[in-house]
Enzyme design. Structure first.
Site, PDB file in Angstrom:
ATOM      1  N   ASP A 174      -8.873  -8.778  -8.931  1.00 36.53           N
ATOM      2  CA  ASP A 174      -9.581  -8.981  -7.663  1.00 36.53           C
ATOM      3  C   ASP A 174      -9.588  -7.777  -6.738  1.00 36.53           C
ATOM      4  O   ASP A 174      -9.781  -7.929  -5.537  1.00 36.53           O
ATOM      5  CB  ASP A 174      -8.958 -10.169  -6.923  1.00 36.53           C
ATOM      6  CG  ASP A 174      -7.481  -9.938  -6.591  1.00 36.53           C
ATOM      7  OD1 ASP A 174      -6.979  -8.820  -6.839  1.00 36.53           O
ATOM      8  OD2 ASP A 174      -6.839 -10.864  -6.065  1.00 36.53           O
ATOM      9  N   GLU A 231      -8.088 -12.246 -16.051  1.00 39.26           N
ATOM     10  CA  GLU A 231      -7.543 -12.977 -14.895  1.00 39.26           C
ATOM     11  C   GLU A 231      -8.698 -13.518 -14.037  1.00 39.26           C
ATOM     12  O   GLU A 231      -8.778 -13.306 -12.826  1.00 39.26           O
ATOM     13  CB  GLU A 231      -6.588 -12.116 -14.052  1.00 39.26           C
ATOM     14  CG  GLU A 231      -5.620 -12.923 -13.205  1.00 39.26           C
ATOM     15  CD  GLU A 231      -4.781 -12.076 -12.261  1.00 39.26           C
ATOM     16  OE1 GLU A 231      -5.298 -11.592 -11.242  1.00 39.26           O
ATOM     17  OE2 GLU A 231      -3.577 -11.896 -12.556  1.00 39.26           O
ATOM     18  N   GLU A 235      -9.941  -9.864  -1.478  1.00 43.49           N
ATOM     19  CA  GLU A 235      -9.742 -10.209  -2.887  1.00 43.49           C
ATOM     20  C   GLU A 235     -10.498 -11.466  -3.325  1.00 43.49           C
ATOM     21  O   GLU A 235     -10.973 -11.548  -4.458  1.00 43.49           O
ATOM     22  CB  GLU A 235      -8.245 -10.370  -3.185  1.00 43.49           C
ATOM     23  CG  GLU A 235      -7.465  -9.061  -3.168  1.00 43.49           C
ATOM     24  CD  GLU A 235      -7.070  -8.598  -1.771  1.00 43.49           C
ATOM     25  OE1 GLU A 235      -7.290  -9.358  -0.795  1.00 43.49           O
ATOM     26  OE2 GLU A 235      -6.551  -7.486  -1.641  1.00 43.49           O
ATOM     27  N   HIS A 246       2.186  -6.441   1.637  1.00 43.03           N
ATOM     28  CA  HIS A 246       1.136  -5.415   1.689  1.00 43.03           C
ATOM     29  C   HIS A 246      -0.252  -5.933   2.041  1.00 43.03           C
ATOM     30  O   HIS A 246      -1.160  -5.163   2.317  1.00 43.03           O
ATOM     31  CB  HIS A 246       1.042  -4.661   0.357  1.00 43.03           C
ATOM     32  CG  HIS A 246       0.435  -5.482  -0.751  1.00 43.03           C
ATOM     33  ND1 HIS A 246      -0.918  -5.651  -0.890  1.00 43.03           N
ATOM     34  CD2 HIS A 246       0.984  -6.185  -1.754  1.00 43.03           C
ATOM     35  CE1 HIS A 246      -1.162  -6.421  -1.929  1.00 43.03           C
ATOM     36  NE2 HIS A 246      -0.029  -6.764  -2.475  1.00 43.03           N
ATOM     37  N   ARG A 260      -3.773  -6.996   3.336  1.00 38.75           N
ATOM     38  CA  ARG A 260      -4.537  -6.539   4.508  1.00 38.75           C
ATOM     39  C   ARG A 260      -4.503  -7.550   5.655  1.00 38.75           C
ATOM     40  O   ARG A 260      -4.374  -7.190   6.814  1.00 38.75           O
ATOM     41  CB  ARG A 260      -6.001  -6.292   4.102  1.00 38.75           C
ATOM     42  CG  ARG A 260      -6.283  -4.879   3.659  1.00 38.75           C
ATOM     43  CD  ARG A 260      -7.760  -4.705   3.317  1.00 38.75           C
ATOM     44  NE  ARG A 260      -8.151  -3.309   3.296  1.00 38.75           N
ATOM     45  CZ  ARG A 260      -7.792  -2.425   2.369  1.00 38.75           C
ATOM     46  NH1 ARG A 260      -6.993  -2.789   1.381  1.00 38.75           N
ATOM     47  NH2 ARG A 260      -8.218  -1.170   2.433  1.00 38.75           N
ATOM     48  N   HIS A 299       5.554  -0.780   0.214  1.00 36.42           N
ATOM     49  CA  HIS A 299       4.241  -0.331  -0.262  1.00 36.42           C
ATOM     50  C   HIS A 299       3.927   1.024   0.373  1.00 36.42           C
ATOM     51  O   HIS A 299       4.365   1.293   1.492  1.00 36.42           O
ATOM     52  CB  HIS A 299       3.213  -1.391   0.143  1.00 36.42           C
ATOM     53  CG  HIS A 299       1.891  -1.268  -0.546  1.00 36.42           C
ATOM     54  ND1 HIS A 299       0.973  -0.308  -0.217  1.00 36.42           N
ATOM     55  CD2 HIS A 299       1.328  -1.978  -1.557  1.00 36.42           C
ATOM     56  CE1 HIS A 299      -0.106  -0.439  -0.984  1.00 36.42           C
ATOM     57  NE2 HIS A 299       0.095  -1.443  -1.805  1.00 36.42           N
TER      58      HIS A 299
HETATM   59  C1  UD1 Z   1      -4.898  -2.741  -3.011  1.00 35.65           C
HETATM   60  C2  UD1 Z   1      -5.895  -3.860  -3.316  1.00 35.65           C
HETATM   61  C3  UD1 Z   1      -5.182  -5.199  -3.298  1.00 35.65           C
HETATM   62  C4  UD1 Z   1      -3.965  -5.196  -4.201  1.00 35.65           C
HETATM   63  C5  UD1 Z   1      -3.068  -4.028  -3.827  1.00 35.65           C
HETATM   64  C6  UD1 Z   1      -1.896  -3.942  -4.760  1.00 35.65           C
HETATM   65  C7  UD1 Z   1      -8.229  -3.651  -2.541  1.00 35.65           C
HETATM   66  C8  UD1 Z   1      -9.157  -3.714  -1.391  1.00 35.65           C
HETATM   67  N1  UD1 Z   1      -6.928  -3.873  -2.268  1.00 35.65           N
HETATM   68  O1  UD1 Z   1      -4.465  -2.925  -1.669  1.00 35.65           O
HETATM   69  O2  UD1 Z   1      -6.072  -6.207  -3.731  1.00 35.65           O
HETATM   70  O3  UD1 Z   1      -3.272  -6.413  -4.063  1.00 35.65           O
HETATM   71  O4  UD1 Z   1      -3.827  -2.806  -3.905  1.00 35.65           O
HETATM   72  O5  UD1 Z   1      -0.894  -3.100  -4.251  1.00 35.65           O
HETATM   73  O6  UD1 Z   1      -8.644  -3.397  -3.641  1.00 35.65           O
HETATM   74  N2  UD1 Z   1      -1.272   4.495  -1.005  1.00 35.65           N
HETATM   75  C9  UD1 Z   1      -0.626   5.668  -1.372  1.00 35.65           C
HETATM   76  N3  UD1 Z   1      -0.229   5.790  -2.690  1.00 35.65           N
HETATM   77  C10 UD1 Z   1      -0.439   4.824  -3.626  1.00 35.65           C
HETATM   78  C11 UD1 Z   1      -1.084   3.639  -3.235  1.00 35.65           C
HETATM   79  C12 UD1 Z   1      -1.510   3.496  -1.908  1.00 35.65           C
HETATM   80  O7  UD1 Z   1      -0.412   6.547  -0.578  1.00 35.65           O
HETATM   81  O8  UD1 Z   1      -0.050   5.006  -4.780  1.00 35.65           O
HETATM   82  C13 UD1 Z   1      -1.686   4.335   0.417  1.00 35.65           C
HETATM   83  C14 UD1 Z   1      -2.931   5.183   0.759  1.00 35.65           C
HETATM   84  O9  UD1 Z   1      -2.803   5.658   2.061  1.00 35.65           O
HETATM   85  C15 UD1 Z   1      -4.055   4.148   0.691  1.00 35.65           C
HETATM   86  C16 UD1 Z   1      -3.340   2.930   1.220  1.00 35.65           C
HETATM   87  O10 UD1 Z   1      -2.043   2.976   0.656  1.00 35.65           O
HETATM   88  O11 UD1 Z   1      -5.158   4.549   1.457  1.00 35.65           O
HETATM   89  C17 UD1 Z   1      -3.983   1.597   0.905  1.00 35.65           C
HETATM   90  O12 UD1 Z   1      -4.377   1.505  -0.460  1.00 35.65           O
HETATM   91  P1  UD1 Z   1      -5.584   0.497  -0.865  1.00 35.65           P
HETATM   92  O13 UD1 Z   1      -5.748   0.530  -2.357  1.00 35.65           O
HETATM   93  O14 UD1 Z   1      -6.759   0.770  -0.037  1.00 35.65           O
HETATM   94  O15 UD1 Z   1      -5.071  -0.903  -0.385  1.00 35.65           O
HETATM   95  P2  UD1 Z   1      -3.808  -1.766  -0.816  1.00 35.65           P
HETATM   96  O16 UD1 Z   1      -3.301  -2.430   0.403  1.00 35.65           O
HETATM   97  O17 UD1 Z   1      -2.912  -0.942  -1.636  1.00 35.65           O
HETATM   98  N1  UDP Z   2       6.008  -4.013  -8.404  1.00 39.32           N
HETATM   99  C1  UDP Z   2       6.619  -2.839  -8.856  1.00 39.32           C
HETATM  100  N2  UDP Z   2       7.369  -2.101  -7.967  1.00 39.32           N
HETATM  101  C2  UDP Z   2       7.529  -2.460  -6.673  1.00 39.32           C
HETATM  102  C3  UDP Z   2       6.883  -3.643  -6.210  1.00 39.32           C
HETATM  103  C4  UDP Z   2       6.125  -4.396  -7.103  1.00 39.32           C
HETATM  104  O1  UDP Z   2       6.490  -2.478 -10.024  1.00 39.32           O
HETATM  105  O2  UDP Z   2       8.225  -1.752  -5.933  1.00 39.32           O
HETATM  106  C5  UDP Z   2       5.174  -4.795  -9.346  1.00 39.32           C
HETATM  107  C6  UDP Z   2       5.453  -6.281  -9.426  1.00 39.32           C
HETATM  108  O3  UDP Z   2       6.426  -6.580 -10.419  1.00 39.32           O
HETATM  109  C7  UDP Z   2       4.100  -6.879  -9.775  1.00 39.32           C
HETATM  110  C8  UDP Z   2       3.133  -5.909  -9.133  1.00 39.32           C
HETATM  111  O4  UDP Z   2       3.846  -4.704  -8.887  1.00 39.32           O
HETATM  112  O5  UDP Z   2       3.857  -6.872 -11.172  1.00 39.32           O
HETATM  113  C9  UDP Z   2       2.586  -6.478  -7.862  1.00 39.32           C
HETATM  114  O6  UDP Z   2       1.842  -5.510  -7.193  1.00 39.32           O
HETATM  115  P1  UDP Z   2       1.380  -5.670  -5.697  1.00 39.32           P
HETATM  116  O7  UDP Z   2       2.322  -6.547  -4.970  1.00 39.32           O
HETATM  117  O8  UDP Z   2       1.173  -4.284  -5.189  1.00 39.32           O
HETATM  118  O9  UDP Z   2      -0.066  -6.321  -5.842  1.00 39.32           O
HETATM  119  P2  UDP Z   2      -0.588  -7.821  -6.029  1.00 39.32           P
HETATM  120  O10 UDP Z   2       0.184  -8.465  -7.109  1.00 39.32           O
HETATM  121  O11 UDP Z   2      -0.425  -8.509  -4.714  1.00 39.32           O
HETATM  122  O12 UDP Z   2      -2.021  -7.640  -6.358  1.00 39.32           O
END
Ligand code: UD1
Ligand code: UDP
Length: 381
Positions: A96, A118, A132, A209, A211, A242
Site C-alpha cells: 500500500d 498483499e 495507504e 511512523h 502520517r 523511524h
Molecule cells: C512510507 C510509506 C508508508 C509505510 C512506511 C514504512 C507512503 C506514502 N508511505 O512512509 O506507507 O508504512 O513508508 O516505513 O508510501 N527517511 C530517511 N531514510 C530512510 C527512510 C526515510 O531519511 O531510509 C526519511 C526521509 O526524510 C523521508 C521521510 O523519512 O522523506 C519519509 O519517508 P516516506 O517514504 O515519504 O514516508 P514514510 O513515513 O516512511
Molecule cells: N522493522 C525493522 N527495524 C525496525 C523497525 C521495524 O526491521 O527498527 C521491520 C518490522 O519487523 C516490520 C517492518 O519493519 O517487518 C515494518 O515496517 P514499518 O513499520 O516501517 O512499515 P509498515 O509495516 O507500517 O508498513
C-alpha cells in the site's frame, strides 16, 4: 519462460518481497528482475543487504522531507523508463505504499499486467491510514492478479467485484521472512540491547511512523509512555526511531533523555525481530508488526484508530488502542498489572501465514501463465 519484474521502495515492502524474490529466482520457468524506487534509502538498503538482493534498477528517488507529490512524480518518471527497457510479462508490486500505487499506474499506462501481493486489506476509511488505504485500493483496481494473504482479504476483493479466478489466498510473505530470521539463541551484538536483562526487565518495544499520527497523536502516545517508565521501575522501553525527521522532532520534544527509555536508530530486520521475540509487549502503528508479533506470542497494542488487519484482533492477541494518552496508559497498565489478561493476549496465533506464501505466489503465477497444471493450495488462515 516468463519475465517477472518486482518493484518496491520502502523497508516493509522489501522485507515482504525478499522471500518472494528468492523464490522467483530459483524457478527455472521465471526470469526474475528487481527494480527499487528507493523511496526509502538507508532503511531499504538494510533489508537488501540482509537478504542479499542486488536490484537491477535503483531509481534512488528519496529526498529528505519528501511529499507524496515528490514520490509520485519521481517514481512515475523513473519506472516508465525501466518498464520500457525490460518489457516484462508481469510486474509485481506489494501492499500500500506510494511506490506500489505508482508502479501499478505506470504498468497500466504501458499495458503491462500487474500482480498485487498483499491485496485486499481494507479499513473502508478513505483517509485512514493515509494515503495507504487508497494506495492499496487503487492498486487493486489496476491489478490483474491478486495475492490475498487471508480469506478475509479475498472476501474484500470479491465484494468489490474481483473475479475469484484472479485471486489466490496465499498467506502473508512477512511470515516467510520472520520464520527464516528468528532464532532461539540470537546474539545481538548491540551495546543497548546487550545491556538489557530480558529476564528481570519487562521490555516494551515501540515504533511509530504513520502520517496521520504525526504531531499531536504522537505527543500523546509518548507522554503516556513516559508516565509508564516513571511508574514501573522494571519497565524498559526500546524505541527504534523511524528516519522521518517529522517523527524525530516530536520524540526530541516530548521524550529527550530519560533513564530506561532507549531511543535508538532503526534496527536491521534480524536484530529487530529477534528483539520482538524477547520483548514483553509491542506498541506500534506499523502494519507489518501487527502480523509478526502475534506469531511470536507477543501482545500488540495498536496505536491507531483503524486497522486493515482485524484477524489478530479476532484471535485476541491485538488491541486497537487509538492514540489518546489515557487510552495508551490504560491498556498498557492493564497488560503490565493483570497477568491473566497478559496470558490470554500472549497466546501465539498465526492468522497471517504459515511460511509458504512465497511458494504459493510463485505457483499461482506459473498456473496463471499455463506453466503449471494445478493452482496452489489455498492458505486457510
Ligand atoms: C512510507 C510509506 C508508508 C509505510 C512506511 C514504512 C507512503 C506514502 N508511505 O512512509 O506507507 O508504512 O513508508 O516505513 O508510501 N527517511 C530517511 N531514510 C530512510 C527512510 C526515510 O531519511 O531510509 C526519511 C526521509 O526524510 C523521508 C521521510 O523519512 O522523506 C519519509 O519517508 P516516506 O517514504 O515519504 O514516508 P514514510 O513515513 O516512511
Ligand atoms: N522493522 C525493522 N527495524 C525496525 C523497525 C521495524 O526491521 O527498527 C521491520 C518490522 O519487523 C516490520 C517492518 O519493519 O517487518 C515494518 O515496517 P514499518 O513499520 O516501517 O512499515 P509498515 O509495516 O507500517 O508498513
Amino acid at each position: 519462460m516468463i519475465k517477472v519484474l518486482s518493484v518496491f521502495g520502502t523497508r516493509p515492502e522489501a522485507i515482504k518481497m525478499a522471500p518472494l524474490v528468492k523464490e522467483l529466482e530459483k524457478n527455472e520457468n521465471i526470469q526474475s528482475r528487481v527494480a527499487v524506487t528507493a523511496q526509502h534509502r538507508e532503511m531499504l538498503d538494510q533489508v537488501l543487504d540482509l537478504f542479499d538482493i542486488v536490484p537491477d534498477y535503483d531509481l534512488d528517488i528519496m529526498m529528505q522531507g519528501q511529499t507524496l507529490f515528490d514520490i509520485t512524480c519521481r517514481a512515475l518518471a523513473g519506472l516508465k523508463e525501466v518498464f520500457e527497457i525490460e518489457k516484462p510479462n508481469l510486474i509485481l508490486v506489494h501492499g500500500d505504499t506510494t511506490t506500489t500505487f505508482v508502479a501499478a499506474l505506470a504498468a497500466y499506462y504501458l499495458q503491462i499486467p500487474v500482480g498485487h501481493v498483499e491485496a485486499g486489506l481494507r479499513t473502508g476509511e478513505k483517509y485512514s491510514p493515509f494515503p495507504e488505504e487508497m494506495n492499496r485500493h487503487l492498486t487493486g483496481t489496476l491489478s490483474d492478479l491478486h495475492f490475498a494473504p487471508t480469506p478475509l482479504s479475498r472476501e474484500n476483493l470479491q465484494k468489490e467485484g474481483v473475479p475469484q479466478k484472479n485471486i489466490y489466498v496465499t498467506g502473508n510473505t512477512v511470515i516467510d521472512a520472520l520464520l527464516a530470521t528468528v532464532r532461539q539463541e540470537y546474539i545481538f551484538n548491540d551495546p543497548v540491547l546487550d545491556s538489557i536483562d530480558f529476564q528481570r526487565s519487562r521490555v516494551l518495544l515501540v515504533t511509530t511512523h504513520r502520517r496521520e499520527n504525526l504531531g499531536d497523536p504522537m505527543r500523546e502516545i509518548y507522554q503516556a509512555l513516559k508516565e509508564i517508565v516513571e511508574e514501573y521501575p522494571d519497565v524498559e522501553i526500546i524505541f527504534p526511531m523511524h528516519k522521518n525527521p517529522a517523527v524525530r522532532n516530536v520524540v526530541d520534544e516530548v521524550i529527550g533523555d530519560m533513564p530506561r527509555f532507549h531511543l535508538i536508530e532503526p534496527l536491521d530486520y534480524a536484530p529487530f525481530v529477534n528483539l520482538m521475540q524477547k520483548c514483553f509487549i509491542v506498541l506500534t502503528d506499523s502494519g507489518g508488526m501487527q502480523e509478526e508479533a502475534p506469531s511470536l506470542g507477543k501482545p500488540v497494542l495498536v496505536l491507531r484508530n483503524t486497522t486493515e488487519r482485524p484477524e489478530a484482533m479476532e484471535a485476541g492477541t491485538v488491541v486497537l488502542v487509538g492514540t489518546g494518552r489515557e487510552d495508551v496508559l490504560r491498556e498498557t497498565k492493564r497488560l503490565l498489572d493483570d497477568t491473566g489478561h497478559y496470558r490470554q493476549m500472549s497466546e501465539a496465533a498465526n492468522p497471517y501465514g504459515d511460511g509458504s506464501a512465497s511458494a504459493r505466489i510463485a505457483q499461482g503465477i506459473l498456473y496463471h501463465y499455463g506453466l503449471k497444471k494445478t493452482p496452489p493450495e489455498k492458505f486457510k488462515g
